[in-house]
Design an enzyme around this catalytic site. Structure first.
Site, PDB file in Angstrom:
ATOM      1  N   GLY A 170       0.868  -1.174   0.000  1.00 49.12           N
ATOM      2  CA  GLY A 170       0.000   0.000   0.000  1.00 49.12           C
ATOM      3  C   GLY A 170       0.899   1.216   0.000  1.00 49.12           C
ATOM      4  O   GLY A 170       1.995   1.168   0.561  1.00 49.12           O
ATOM      5  N   ASP A 171       0.495   2.300  -0.611  1.00 43.57           N
ATOM      6  CA  ASP A 171       1.442   3.364  -0.940  1.00 43.57           C
ATOM      7  C   ASP A 171       2.270   3.875   0.238  1.00 43.57           C
ATOM      8  O   ASP A 171       3.503   3.856   0.197  1.00 43.57           O
ATOM      9  CB  ASP A 171       0.752   4.510  -1.671  1.00 43.57           C
ATOM     10  CG  ASP A 171      -0.259   5.275  -0.825  1.00 43.57           C
ATOM     11  OD1 ASP A 171      -0.818   4.697   0.132  1.00 43.57           O
ATOM     12  OD2 ASP A 171      -0.510   6.457  -1.127  1.00 43.57           O
ATOM     13  N   ALA A 227      10.812   9.723 -15.912  1.00 39.57           N
ATOM     14  CA  ALA A 227      12.216   9.773 -16.342  1.00 39.57           C
ATOM     15  C   ALA A 227      12.718  11.197 -16.512  1.00 39.57           C
ATOM     16  O   ALA A 227      13.919  11.408 -16.725  1.00 39.57           O
ATOM     17  CB  ALA A 227      12.377   9.009 -17.650  1.00 39.57           C
ATOM     18  N   ASP A 228      11.825  12.171 -16.415  1.00 39.29           N
ATOM     19  CA  ASP A 228      12.220  13.569 -16.566  1.00 39.29           C
ATOM     20  C   ASP A 228      12.759  14.127 -15.250  1.00 39.29           C
ATOM     21  O   ASP A 228      12.603  13.502 -14.191  1.00 39.29           O
ATOM     22  CB  ASP A 228      11.032  14.398 -17.052  1.00 39.29           C
ATOM     23  CG  ASP A 228      10.631  14.046 -18.478  1.00 39.29           C
ATOM     24  OD1 ASP A 228      11.533  13.694 -19.266  1.00 39.29           O
ATOM     25  OD2 ASP A 228       9.427  14.097 -18.794  1.00 39.29           O
ATOM     26  N   ASN A 264      -0.534  11.464  -4.629  1.00 38.92           N
ATOM     27  CA  ASN A 264      -0.803  10.130  -5.188  1.00 38.92           C
ATOM     28  C   ASN A 264      -2.239  10.039  -5.707  1.00 38.92           C
ATOM     29  O   ASN A 264      -3.053   9.247  -5.217  1.00 38.92           O
ATOM     30  CB  ASN A 264      -0.534   9.051  -4.139  1.00 38.92           C
ATOM     31  CG  ASN A 264      -0.028   7.760  -4.767  1.00 38.92           C
ATOM     32  OD1 ASN A 264      -0.013   7.606  -5.985  1.00 38.92           O
ATOM     33  ND2 ASN A 264       0.367   6.823  -3.933  1.00 38.92           N
ATOM     34  N   ALA A 315       7.170   2.795  -7.615  1.00 35.68           N
ATOM     35  CA  ALA A 315       8.349   3.610  -7.937  1.00 35.68           C
ATOM     36  C   ALA A 315       8.353   4.903  -7.125  1.00 35.68           C
ATOM     37  O   ALA A 315       9.376   5.292  -6.548  1.00 35.68           O
ATOM     38  CB  ALA A 315       8.378   3.916  -9.433  1.00 35.68           C
ATOM     39  N   GLY A 316       7.206   5.582  -7.079  1.00 37.34           N
ATOM     40  CA  GLY A 316       7.128   6.819  -6.311  1.00 37.34           C
ATOM     41  C   GLY A 316       7.222   6.589  -4.819  1.00 37.34           C
ATOM     42  O   GLY A 316       7.815   7.389  -4.087  1.00 37.34           O
ATOM     43  N   ASP A 317       6.646   5.482  -4.349  1.00 41.71           N
ATOM     44  CA  ASP A 317       6.728   5.148  -2.921  1.00 41.71           C
ATOM     45  C   ASP A 317       8.178   4.919  -2.504  1.00 41.71           C
ATOM     46  O   ASP A 317       8.612   5.354  -1.433  1.00 41.71           O
ATOM     47  CB  ASP A 317       5.917   3.890  -2.617  1.00 41.71           C
ATOM     48  CG  ASP A 317       4.479   3.990  -3.106  1.00 41.71           C
ATOM     49  OD1 ASP A 317       3.953   5.116  -3.196  1.00 41.71           O
ATOM     50  OD2 ASP A 317       3.893   2.929  -3.391  1.00 41.71           O
ATOM     51  N   TRP A 358     -10.502  -4.823  -4.076  1.00 39.51           N
ATOM     52  CA  TRP A 358     -11.588  -5.295  -3.232  1.00 39.51           C
ATOM     53  C   TRP A 358     -11.340  -4.698  -1.842  1.00 39.51           C
ATOM     54  O   TRP A 358     -10.655  -5.270  -1.008  1.00 39.51           O
ATOM     55  CB  TRP A 358     -11.605  -6.822  -3.173  1.00 39.51           C
ATOM     56  CG  TRP A 358     -11.898  -7.448  -4.506  1.00 39.51           C
ATOM     57  CD1 TRP A 358     -13.115  -7.846  -4.969  1.00 39.51           C
ATOM     58  CD2 TRP A 358     -10.953  -7.762  -5.547  1.00 39.51           C
ATOM     59  NE1 TRP A 358     -12.995  -8.385  -6.235  1.00 39.51           N
ATOM     60  CE2 TRP A 358     -11.676  -8.349  -6.616  1.00 39.51           C
ATOM     61  CE3 TRP A 358      -9.563  -7.598  -5.689  1.00 39.51           C
ATOM     62  CZ2 TRP A 358     -11.073  -8.763  -7.796  1.00 39.51           C
ATOM     63  CZ3 TRP A 358      -8.960  -8.004  -6.866  1.00 39.51           C
ATOM     64  CH2 TRP A 358      -9.717  -8.577  -7.897  1.00 39.51           C
TER      65      TRP A 358
END
Length: 295
Positions: free
Chosen positions: A28-29, A225-226, A162, A253-255, A100
């Site tokens: 989970g994030d 990628a920027d 997010n 990836a962001g987490d 779910w």
């Protein structure tokens, strides 16, 4: 000791193995960020996770999983409740999700929340747009009030918007609550692609300016990628991530970036160096399957 406390929903994850089957895990994030933070940090940094769970076997297994990972559970137990579940589908490295979670106990995590547990001056509380989205209106209000009070005691609030529109009642509601959270955060960690789609930001610098205008003292805008844009009240700079030649799975990836960034920042790194650490970890994570990749 300094502490990071993630707040949100950890769920059962069913992730594709590449062989037509699925592997069960927990993710989970905000929890993913805590998991990576614990893997990277030294013993002087404590990591905890605040949520609500049930009293069933999946909830107990989740607690065991967190403890084994070195993350301290701060659970409210709801008798008769349980945890949510999601399944990842992959195509060309990009993921989609089936959920779910409508009866997840985590939706009640702020119902009787009065204070962030065991948090003192210099600690970091992490919330996300997903945290807010799963709560009822009263829960969102209560959580932001608790975060506001924690800031008065010197706790720093980190917020990753997010953005997940499907979790919200409407786009207008989503925008309103995202910016309400921005006004009680010290560190904003948005992703430009999401922000451009739903707030109309022309570029990553515009995203940084909007969160800085809301009151965030440090804004770090991720952009795939920027270059990453870093904005403080006195400066603006960019960090270009190293090129990744093969993307296997962009889940978390962001987490992962957030986890590496926050750990580096708490260990004394400047924001630019912390962002480089975040980029490096993200590059490793997207080269493997699943949300939680051994590092």
């Amino acid at each position: 000791m300094t502490r990071i406390l993630g707040i949100g929903e950890c769920m059962i994850e069913m992730a594709p193995t590449g062989e037509g089957t699925f592997a069960m895990g927990f993710a989970g994030d905000t929890f993913n960020t805590c998991w990576y933070a614990r893997r990277l940090a030294g013993p002087e940094l404590r990591v905890g996770y605040l949520t609500a769970v049930g009293d069933d076997d999946p909830s107990r297994r989740m607690e065991e999983f967190m403890r084994d990972a070195g993350v301290e559970p701060e659970f409210t137990v709801r008798p008769g409740g349980s945890v949510g579940l999601y399944m990842i589908s992959l195509k060309d490295g990009e993921r989609s999700f089936s959920y779910w979670r409508s009866t997840s106990a985590a939706r009640t995590l702020a119902d009787d929340l009065e204070v962030l547990p065991d948090m003192t001056d210099g600690d970091v509380a992490l919330v996300s747009g997903i945290t807010l989205a799963i709560l009822p209106e009263a829960g969102r209000t209560r959580l932001l009030e608790v975060l506001h009070d924690a800031r008065k005691r010197g706790v720093r609030v980190a917020f990753d918007p997010n953005i997940r529109p499907k979790l919200w009642e409407s786009t207008e509601t989503m925008r309103r609550w995202v910016m309400a959270a921005a006004r009680v955060c010290d560190i904003a960690l948005p992703s430009h692609e999401d922000e451009a789609t739903h707030f109309g930001d022309a570029d990553a610098s515009a995203t940084a300016d909007r969160y800085a205008g809301a009151g965030a003292g440090l804004v770090v805008v991720k952009d795939g990628a920027d270059p990453v844009v870093i904005r403080t009240p006195d400066s603006r700079e960019t960090i270009t991530p190293a090129r990744v030649t093969e993307v296997v799975d962009t889940t978390a990836a962001g987490d992962a970036f957030n986890g590496a960034f926050l750990v580096a920042l708490l260990e004394g790194a400047e924001a630019a160096q912390a962002a480089k650490a975040g980029c490096a970890l993200s590059a490793r994570v997207i080269a493997a399957r699943g949300a939680l990749v051994p590092v």
